[in-house]
Design an enzyme around this catalytic site. Structure first.
Site, PDB file in Angstrom:
ATOM      1  N   HIS A   1      -2.558  -3.229  -6.018  1.00  0.00           N
ATOM      2  CA  HIS A   1      -3.031  -2.847  -4.692  1.00  0.00           C
ATOM      3  C   HIS A   1      -4.554  -2.895  -4.584  1.00  0.00           C
ATOM      4  O   HIS A   1      -5.260  -2.027  -5.102  1.00  0.00           O
ATOM      5  CB  HIS A   1      -2.526  -1.440  -4.348  1.00  0.00           C
TER       6      HIS A   1
ATOM      7  N   GLU B   1      -5.655  -0.312  -7.348  1.00  0.00           N
ATOM      8  CA  GLU B   1      -4.602   0.563  -7.864  1.00  0.00           C
ATOM      9  C   GLU B   1      -3.570  -0.283  -8.604  1.00  0.00           C
ATOM     10  O   GLU B   1      -3.075  -1.275  -8.048  1.00  0.00           O
ATOM     11  CB  GLU B   1      -3.909   1.315  -6.730  1.00  0.00           C
TER      12      GLU B   1
ATOM     13  N   ASN C   1      -3.769   5.974  -0.352  1.00  0.00           N
ATOM     14  CA  ASN C   1      -3.154   6.171   0.961  1.00  0.00           C
ATOM     15  C   ASN C   1      -2.388   7.483   1.075  1.00  0.00           C
ATOM     16  O   ASN C   1      -2.187   7.982   2.183  1.00  0.00           O
ATOM     17  CB  ASN C   1      -2.259   4.984   1.307  1.00  0.00           C
TER      18      ASN C   1
ATOM     19  N   SER D   1       0.812  -1.214   0.000  1.00  0.00           N
ATOM     20  CA  SER D   1       0.000   0.000   0.000  1.00  0.00           C
ATOM     21  C   SER D   1       0.844   1.262   0.000  1.00  0.00           C
ATOM     22  O   SER D   1       0.295   2.362  -0.021  1.00  0.00           O
ATOM     23  CB  SER D   1      -0.932  -0.001   1.218  1.00  0.00           C
TER      24      SER D   1
END
Length: 291
Positions: free
Chosen positions: A140, A152, A190, A119
């Site tokens: 991800h 992602e 994130n 992440s």
């Protein structure tokens, strides 16, 4: 290239979720972990989550049993050698990931795509330690994997177009949506989410509000489905701290400095739901704020 067999390394909440959606989409899955108990728990979780989908008429009972039959568990990394795509979903520590790749690489086929569910960690740096940087990328998933729509896809500096296109085709077969992210610390989700959570912890640390008032404010004032502290507990405070450290180290900006209170909770072993205590105490019938 055509992807048929998929290896998933790590049977935790991310790994078992990835195995779940891959098997349901028709892929043969080898789910690996160093713990037999973790593999057993993963299969139980997958069965429970598939059964929930059956009860809600999202899949049939036959589809559930077919998906379960496509999952093979193994404690031996060499068993993943015949797969076309490997997704590493181990703990968010770079040294652990590199050790896994070092052990796995000699057994992979030349065409196998190697990916990480990291992440936040640099894809280019992870890829540079392998024998196939052009066939390495970030894959991800969001948590919980069976529910969340987004994936992602992160290319390292050497990732080739064929590798990206093959992973994009997998995402599309899963019925999910891909977001292409550049290889910067924490990528897109994130990079935005973790500083918000960290700021919520600072708000608690500085006494601006308590756990309940902070979470209620964001749920009712910003229409968030979960408060930031509740979400941090769900993600795992150790994971939140690891991502903030990656942001702080990688971007060298003080605005990403992890809150000392977040560090203290992690040092205490209060990591959230998975340990029974974080910003909330989950050991009773209902969660109770710890501050």
């Amino acid at each position: 290239m055509e992807i048929g067999k998929i290896g998933v390394i790590g049977a935790g909440q991310m790994g078992n979720g990835i195995a779940h959606v891959m098997a349901l989409a028709g892929y043969d899955v080898w789910l690996n972990d160093i713990s037999a108990d973790a593999l057993e728990a993963a299969l139980a979780t997958i069965r429970k989550n598939l059964d929930r989908q059956v009860s809600r008429d999202r899949i049939s009972a036959d589809e559930m049993e077919a998906a379960l039959a496509r999952i093979t568990t193994t404690m031996t990394l060499t068993d993943l050698g015949a797969t076309d795509l490997v997704i590493e979903a181990a703990t968010e520590r770079e040294t652990v990931k590199q050790a896994i790749f070092d052990e796995l690489l000699p057994h992979l086929q030349p065409h196998t795509i190697l990916t990480s569910n990291t992440s936040s960690i640099s894809i280019t740096r992870l890829a540079s330690r392998t024998d196939r940087p052009e066939k390495f990328m970030g894959f991800h998933f969001m948590n919980p994997v069976p529910v969340m729509q987004l994936v992602e896809l992160i290319r390292g500096i050497a990732t080739d177009r064929e590798t990206y296109d093959a992973c994009l085709a997998v995402v599309e077969k899963l019925g999910k949506t891909a977001a292409s992210a550049e290889d910067f610390p924490a990528f897109i989700v994130n990079r935005i989410l973790m500083p918000m959570i960290n700021e919520a912890v600072y708000t608690l640390y500085e006494g601006v509000g308590n756990v309940n008032s902070i979470d209620q404010s964001m749920k009712l004032g910003a229409n968030h489905p979960m408060g930031p502290l509740e979400l941090a507990d769900f993600i795992g405070l150790d994971t939140c701290l690891a991502i903030m450290n990656v942001l702080h180290d990688g971007l060298a900006d003080t605005k990403y400095r992890p809150c000392p209170l977040l560090t203290k909770y992690v040092e205490a072993g209060w990591l959230g739901r998975k340990t029974g205590r974080g910003f909330y105490d989950y050991r009773g019938e209902t969660p109770v704020p710890t501050r």
